[in-house]
Motif scaffolding. Structure first.
Motif: not given
Ligand code: PGA
Length: 265
Positions: A147-156, A158-160, A179-187
């Motif tokens: 696993l990695g971890i998203g800035r928002n704590g997601h795994i895979g 699975n968003e908050p 999640h908006p944070v995930t989309r921003t980070d993937a931008g």
């Protein structure tokens, strides 16, 4: 072998937390753990992750394969997630990522690699996701989940979200809204945020948490807050990686110093 000596942090929960001075050494250590699982099983079942974090792990596994130390011929892999909709030919797809960073460099038979299908019709997405869970179960479950971890704590992916603990730890594989944070980070990967797909398919927490070993990697100061909340906050659906506390004795966190900076020890 990693060059620095990692420090092991004592946590209240049973999770092992190992902190390396740099992410390069951390990735070599992670690859060694994966290789260890591969060598200990006749038919290893690996749950794999994408994103920038595990790229050096795959480079090290490829290096070990090329050096003749490791074979993937009897390995089956199940990836955590895939954007939706997306073509596997699109170089932003996670199928493309896995082919490019691992599968095309090793001896894994193509039909032993499984990535959720970003081209399945929306009307068949639930059936496809359920089938993916059944495939993992019929294979005997995951020996190791990376696993990695998203800035928002997601795994895979699975968003908050708001849910009670019982629901949060039992989510099936499914189509989700990013999640908006995930989309921003993937931008940056997609050029602009507007081009990031709004949805994704993700393996659920139920399957992730059932893995016999879970190896979660986090590097850099951007991850420090999510790491601290996951390891030392109250476990809950608002920080999905905190749900790993419910199976802490099967979890190993591999961090660099920057990602560990928020932990209170
Ligand atoms: P990253 O993503 O490795 O690109 O930081 C991790 C994740 O979102 O799980």
């Amino acid at each position: 072998m990693p060059t620095d000596s990692p420090r092991q942090l004592a946590m209240k929960s049973a999770a092992e937390v190992i902190v390396y001075q740099n992410s390069g050494d951390a990735c070599i250590a992670a690859a060694e753990r994966i290789a260890g699982v591969m060598k200990s099983k006749n038919h290893p079942i690996l749950g794999l992750a994408t994103g920038s974090t595990p790229i050096p792990v795959y480079q090290e596994l490829v290096r070990q394969y090329q050096a003749g130390h490791l074979s993937f011929s009897s390995v089956s892999t199940y990836n955590l997630d895939e954007y939706y909709p997306i073509s596997p030919l699109n170089d932003q797809s996670y199928r493309w990522f896995m082919n490019h960073h691992l599968f095309q460099h090793v001896d894994i038979p193509a039909n032993q690699t499984h990535v959720l299908d970003g081209t399945v019709p929306a009307s068949a997405s639930t059936e496809h996701a359920n089938q993916f869970d059944r495939w993992i179960e019929e294979a005997g479950g995951l020996d190791l989940q990376l696993l990695g971890i998203g800035r928002n704590g997601h795994i895979g992916f699975n968003e908050p979200f708001e849910a009670d603990l019982a629901e949060a730890v039992d989510l099936p594989t499914r189509l989700i809204e990013l999640h908006p944070v995930t989309r921003t980070d993937a931008g940056p990967a997609f050029g602009v945020v507007d081009k990031v797909p709004t949805h994704a398919l993700t393996v659920g927490t139920r399957q992730i948490l059932k893995a016999r070993q879970i190896l979660i990697l986090a590097f850099g100061k951007n991850k420090a807050e999510a790491v601290a909340a996951s390891l030392q906050g109250v476990p809950g659906s608002n920080v999905p990686a905190s749900l790993l506390q419910t199976v802490a004795d099967r979890v190993v966190w591999i961090l660099d110093e920057a990602a560990a900076a928020g932990l209170k020890v």
